[in-house]
Design a protein around this motif. Sequence first.
Motif, mmCIF file in Angstrom:
data_model
loop_
_atom_site.group_PDB
_atom_site.id
_atom_site.type_symbol
_atom_site.label_atom_id
_atom_site.label_comp_id
_atom_site.label_asym_id
_atom_site.label_seq_id
_atom_site.Cartn_x
_atom_site.Cartn_y
_atom_site.Cartn_z
ATOM 1 N N GLU A 59 -5.136 14.408 -6.801
ATOM 2 C CA GLU A 59 -5.699 15.218 -5.716
ATOM 3 C C GLU A 59 -5.830 14.418 -4.431
ATOM 4 O OE1 GLU A 59 -6.367 18.514 -5.877
ATOM 5 O OE2 GLU A 59 -5.552 18.490 -7.905
ATOM 6 N N SER A 60 -6.262 13.156 -4.541
ATOM 7 C CA SER A 60 -6.362 12.300 -3.357
ATOM 8 C C SER A 60 -6.256 10.847 -3.780
ATOM 9 C CB SER A 60 -7.680 12.538 -2.611
ATOM 10 O OG SER A 60 -8.769 12.088 -3.374
ATOM 11 N N ALA A 61 -5.746 10.023 -2.875
ATOM 12 C CA ALA A 61 -5.610 8.592 -3.124
ATOM 13 C C ALA A 61 -5.732 7.859 -1.802
ATOM 14 C CB ALA A 61 -4.268 8.289 -3.779
ATOM 15 N N ASN A 62 -6.433 6.751 -1.823
ATOM 16 C CA ASN A 62 -6.597 5.935 -0.643
ATOM 17 C C ASN A 62 -6.609 4.477 -1.082
ATOM 18 O OD1 ASN A 62 -7.111 4.975 1.883
ATOM 19 N ND2 ASN A 62 -9.230 5.646 1.959
ATOM 20 N N ALA A 63 -5.664 3.691 -0.573
ATOM 21 C CA ALA A 63 -5.570 2.280 -0.929
ATOM 22 C C ALA A 63 -5.797 1.428 0.307
ATOM 23 C CB ALA A 63 -4.205 1.983 -1.536
ATOM 24 N N ASN A 64 -6.282 0.212 0.097
ATOM 25 C CA ASN A 64 -6.458 -0.708 1.211
ATOM 26 C C ASN A 64 -5.849 -2.061 0.856
ATOM 27 O OD1 ASN A 64 -8.352 -2.143 -0.344
ATOM 28 N ND2 ASN A 64 -10.040 -0.938 0.441
ATOM 29 N N LEU A 65 -5.849 -2.970 1.812
ATOM 30 C CA LEU A 65 -5.215 -4.276 1.624
ATOM 31 C C LEU A 65 -6.017 -5.212 0.719
ATOM 32 C CD1 LEU A 65 -3.882 -4.905 5.225
ATOM 33 C CD2 LEU A 65 -2.582 -4.245 3.198
ATOM 34 N N VAL A 66 -7.222 -4.842 0.363
ATOM 35 C CA VAL A 66 -8.031 -5.632 -0.567
ATOM 36 C C VAL A 66 -7.642 -5.311 -2.011
ATOM 37 C CG1 VAL A 66 -10.402 -6.204 -1.239
ATOM 38 C CG2 VAL A 66 -9.890 -5.624 1.119
ATOM 39 N N GLY A 67 -6.895 -4.247 -2.203
ATOM 40 C CA GLY A 67 -6.457 -3.857 -3.542
ATOM 41 C C GLY A 67 -7.289 -2.772 -4.181
ATOM 42 N N GLU A 68 -8.172 -2.156 -3.417
ATOM 43 C CA GLU A 68 -8.975 -1.058 -3.952
ATOM 44 C C GLU A 68 -8.218 0.255 -3.745
ATOM 45 O OE1 GLU A 68 -13.299 -2.975 -2.820
ATOM 46 O OE2 GLU A 68 -12.392 -1.508 -1.494
ATOM 47 N N VAL A 69 -8.092 1.009 -4.816
ATOM 48 C CA VAL A 69 -7.420 2.307 -4.760
ATOM 49 C C VAL A 69 -8.430 3.359 -5.208
ATOM 50 C CG1 VAL A 69 -5.469 3.683 -5.553
ATOM 51 C CG2 VAL A 69 -5.219 1.209 -5.318
ATOM 52 N N ALA A 70 -8.880 4.176 -4.260
ATOM 53 C CA ALA A 70 -9.830 5.258 -4.559
ATOM 54 C C ALA A 70 -9.014 6.500 -4.896
ATOM 55 C CB ALA A 70 -10.738 5.510 -3.361
ATOM 56 N N LEU A 71 -9.252 7.048 -6.083
ATOM 57 C CA LEU A 71 -8.453 8.164 -6.588
ATOM 58 C C LEU A 71 -9.336 9.317 -7.030
ATOM 59 C CD1 LEU A 71 -6.186 6.085 -8.931
ATOM 60 C CD2 LEU A 71 -5.410 7.252 -6.890
ATOM 61 N N VAL A 116 0.842 -1.196 0.000
ATOM 62 C CA VAL A 116 0.000 0.000 0.000
ATOM 63 C C VAL A 116 0.878 1.247 0.000
ATOM 64 C CG1 VAL A 116 -1.708 1.311 1.311
ATOM 65 C CG2 VAL A 116 -1.951 -1.160 1.092
ATOM 66 N N LEU A 117 1.938 1.239 0.794
ATOM 67 C CA LEU A 117 2.839 2.397 0.852
ATOM 68 C C LEU A 117 3.567 2.607 -0.475
ATOM 69 C CD1 LEU A 117 4.319 1.941 4.434
ATOM 70 C CD2 LEU A 117 2.638 3.637 3.682
ATOM 71 N N ARG A 118 3.940 1.525 -1.136
ATOM 72 C CA ARG A 118 4.615 1.649 -2.437
ATOM 73 C C ARG A 118 3.678 2.234 -3.490
ATOM 74 N NH1 ARG A 118 9.584 -0.877 -3.220
ATOM 75 N NH2 ARG A 118 9.126 -1.075 -5.418
ATOM 76 N N LEU A 119 2.410 1.839 -3.429
ATOM 77 C CA LEU A 119 1.435 2.432 -4.350
ATOM 78 C C LEU A 119 1.300 3.925 -4.085
ATOM 79 C CD1 LEU A 119 -1.448 -0.183 -4.496
ATOM 80 C CD2 LEU A 119 0.241 0.340 -6.251
ATOM 81 N N GLY A 120 1.261 4.294 -2.805
ATOM 82 C CA GLY A 120 1.187 5.711 -2.454
ATOM 83 C C GLY A 120 2.385 6.472 -2.982
ATOM 84 N N GLY A 121 3.558 5.861 -2.903
ATOM 85 C CA GLY A 121 4.758 6.497 -3.445
ATOM 86 C C GLY A 121 4.691 6.673 -4.947
ATOM 87 N N ALA A 122 4.164 5.676 -5.643
ATOM 88 C CA ALA A 122 4.042 5.768 -7.101
ATOM 89 C C ALA A 122 3.069 6.865 -7.494
ATOM 90 C CB ALA A 122 3.579 4.431 -7.680
ATOM 91 N N LEU A 123 1.954 6.949 -6.771
ATOM 92 C CA LEU A 123 0.959 7.977 -7.091
ATOM 93 C C LEU A 123 1.452 9.367 -6.715
ATOM 94 C CD1 LEU A 123 -2.221 6.073 -5.942
ATOM 95 C CD2 LEU A 123 -1.520 6.557 -8.294
ATOM 96 N N GLY A 124 2.257 9.457 -5.674
ATOM 97 C CA GLY A 124 2.787 10.750 -5.251
ATOM 98 C C GLY A 124 3.718 11.382 -6.263
ATOM 99 N N LYS A 125 4.272 10.583 -7.156
ATOM 100 C CA LYS A 125 5.175 11.089 -8.194
ATOM 101 C C LYS A 125 4.424 11.729 -9.357
ATOM 102 C CE LYS A 125 8.517 7.459 -7.211
ATOM 103 N NZ LYS A 125 9.131 6.223 -7.723
ATOM 104 N N LEU A 126 3.118 11.485 -9.431
ATOM 105 C CA LEU A 126 2.325 12.012 -10.549
ATOM 106 C C LEU A 126 1.741 13.373 -10.200
ATOM 107 C CD1 LEU A 126 0.363 8.789 -11.552
ATOM 108 C CD2 LEU A 126 2.347 9.776 -12.696
ATOM 109 N N ASP A 127 1.919 14.313 -11.107
ATOM 110 C CA ASP A 127 1.342 15.641 -10.945
ATOM 111 C C ASP A 127 -0.136 15.579 -11.310
ATOM 112 O OD1 ASP A 127 1.341 18.432 -10.498
ATOM 113 O OD2 ASP A 127 1.424 18.756 -12.668
#
Length: 90
Positions: free
Chosen positions: A33-45, A19-30
């Motif tokens: 606005e918001s991102a929330n991931a969980n252990l089930v694999g759902e990423v709300a963007l 989950v943290l690695r996904l957050g890091g990948a999304l943080g690199k994109l301009d």
Amino acid sequence: MPLVSETMQVTGIRCERCVLRLGGALGKLDGIESANANLVGEVALSWDDERVRREEIVAALDLEMIDEVRSVWQFYRDRRPDAYGALVNP
């Protein structure tokens, strides 16, 4: 600034580190606005469609998970047919 919201399903999430690695990948994109991931694999963007395209987000998520698999599972990272030849050719 047209905001787009979507929940994407990402396979291969096994732990909090993923989950943290996904957050890091999304943080690199301009434009994210918001991102929330969980252990089930759902990423709300939510993202600004004028600054980043959905395809770029999907590519970043895919590449991040591929890197995760290769760094955690050394067989995938280091696969070399010549190193395993003796195992498959008796």
